[in-house]
Design a protein around this motif. Structure first.
Motif, mmCIF file in Angstrom:
data_model
loop_
_atom_site.group_PDB
_atom_site.id
_atom_site.type_symbol
_atom_site.label_atom_id
_atom_site.label_comp_id
_atom_site.label_asym_id
_atom_site.label_seq_id
_atom_site.Cartn_x
_atom_site.Cartn_y
_atom_site.Cartn_z
ATOM 1 N N PHE A 21 0.838 -1.211 0.000
ATOM 2 C CA PHE A 21 0.000 0.000 0.000
ATOM 3 C C PHE A 21 0.868 1.254 0.000
ATOM 4 O O PHE A 21 0.580 2.218 -0.722
ATOM 5 N N TYR A 24 2.489 1.544 -3.419
ATOM 6 C CA TYR A 24 1.465 1.951 -4.395
ATOM 7 C C TYR A 24 1.163 3.444 -4.245
ATOM 8 O O TYR A 24 1.022 4.168 -5.235
ATOM 9 N N SER A 25 1.072 3.907 -2.989
ATOM 10 C CA SER A 25 0.787 5.323 -2.740
ATOM 11 C C SER A 25 1.917 6.199 -3.266
ATOM 12 O O SER A 25 1.685 7.223 -3.912
ATOM 13 N N ALA A 29 1.858 9.030 -6.146
ATOM 14 C CA ALA A 29 1.742 10.300 -5.428
ATOM 15 C C ALA A 29 2.112 11.476 -6.319
ATOM 16 O O ALA A 29 1.628 12.587 -6.142
ATOM 17 N N PHE A 62 -8.295 6.169 -5.938
ATOM 18 C CA PHE A 62 -7.055 5.519 -5.540
ATOM 19 C C PHE A 62 -7.292 4.135 -4.937
ATOM 20 O O PHE A 62 -6.643 3.141 -5.323
ATOM 21 N N TYR A 66 -6.150 0.374 -6.185
ATOM 22 C CA TYR A 66 -5.315 -0.505 -5.357
ATOM 23 C C TYR A 66 -5.946 -1.890 -5.235
ATOM 24 O O TYR A 66 -5.251 -2.913 -5.310
#
Length: 307
Positions: A21, A24-25, A29, A62, A66
């Protein structure tokens, strides 16, 4: 022990989801345009953009994206922005990097641990002093310098190993990159083994064993060695994950299409699915390696119990 393994596996699952996570962020970003990054300076038509946006769920929020990533990851249907299945390259890349890491870790264990033991037994002597200076020099040389230097000396000048990786010599062309990758770990392993071994040589149980009439070989080879291995095993367990993920420069110098090379190309193309997939696999390797190390603690030291 069984409850401990189950608990560690559950912790590993939480670690996996947390790490993926975060990655992925971070990957998304920046808010860049992955489609335009993939196309470079070429124009992208509205129809192509709409099709790619729908295919990769770029118009979703988002968390939805994910969840789509997790679904495709576990079903093996993850597609890169180039349209290829990400897992097509994973097998070959993992195999190549795994072989390099195996050569490096074997080199570290055989040479580094052995030299560390000899240095501890001859502490203060010429061998000990010389080995400490040499390991300090090796630690101070970054891989971006060490790799081309080894390539020039062993590949071009002395012609001992192939200069670059070739499919015609799949094993011999990986030996030199493995040795270069393991050189830094070797220096650290040797110094760690030397310090741990020397501390145990001065312990009370060594004097007790010697006073009972045990031979020097048995005292050192059985008692001291076994008690000195715990910090070394800890280092090697962490280092295995570092070797798998830290081979970007070495693989780049020797032209090896391993994890490092694939990861570099994916970052350059802003290919999020490929980057996160490789990082997720490295997280799994880290988790498994650390679990094995924890289990080895109980084998090496019977005083350690997991309840």
């Amino acid at each position: 022990m069984f409850r401990y393994i189950v608990r560690r596996l559950l912790q590993g699952v939480l670690t996996f989801f947390g790490a993926t996570f975060i990655v992925y962020s971070l990957m998304f970003a920046g808010g860049g345009d992955p489609i335009q990054a993939l196309a470079g300076e070429k124009p992208v038509t509205a129809q192509q953009r709409a099709a790619l946006t729908e295919q990769f769920h770029l118009n979703e929020n988002f968390f939805t994206r994910y969840l789509y990533f997790l679904k495709d990851f576990f079903t093996g249907n993850l597609t890169s922005y180039t349209g290829r299945n990400v897992f097509e390259n994973v097998g070959q890349a993992l195999s190549l990097t795994g072989r390099i890491a195996l050569i490096a870790i074997t080199f570290t264990i055989v040479v580094g641990v052995t030299l560390g033991i000899v240095a501890a037994l001859r502490r203060g002597g010429i061998f000990d002093t010389t080995s400490l200076v040499l390991t300090l020099v090796v630690i101070g040389i970054p891989s971006i310098v060490l790799a081309p230097l080894a390539q020039y000396l062993f590949g071009i000048q002395w012609k001992i190993f192939p200069v670059n990786y070739t499919f015609e010599k799949p094993f011999t062309s990986l030996i030199l990159p493995g040795l270069v990758l393991g050189a830094l770990s070797l220096a650290t392993a040797m110094r760690l083994t030397r310090a741990s071994f020397f501390d145990n040589l001065r312990a009370d149980y060594v004097r007790t064993a010697t006073s009972k009439g045990l031979t020097r070989f048995r005292v050192v080879g059985v008692h001291v060695l076994r008690n000195s291995l715990i910090p070394i095993i800890t280092f090697l367990g962490v280092e295995l994950g570092n070797l798998m993920g830290g081979a970007i420069i070495t693989e780049g110098v020797f032209n090896i299409p391993g994890i490092g090379g694939q990861l570099y190309k994916a970052i350059h193309l802003d290919d999020g699915p490929t980057v996160i997939t490789f990082v997720s696999l490295l997280v799994v390797i880290y988790i498994v390696a650390n679990l094995v190390v924890d289990l080895l603690y109980a084998v090496l030291d019977p005083r350690i119990r997991y309840e």
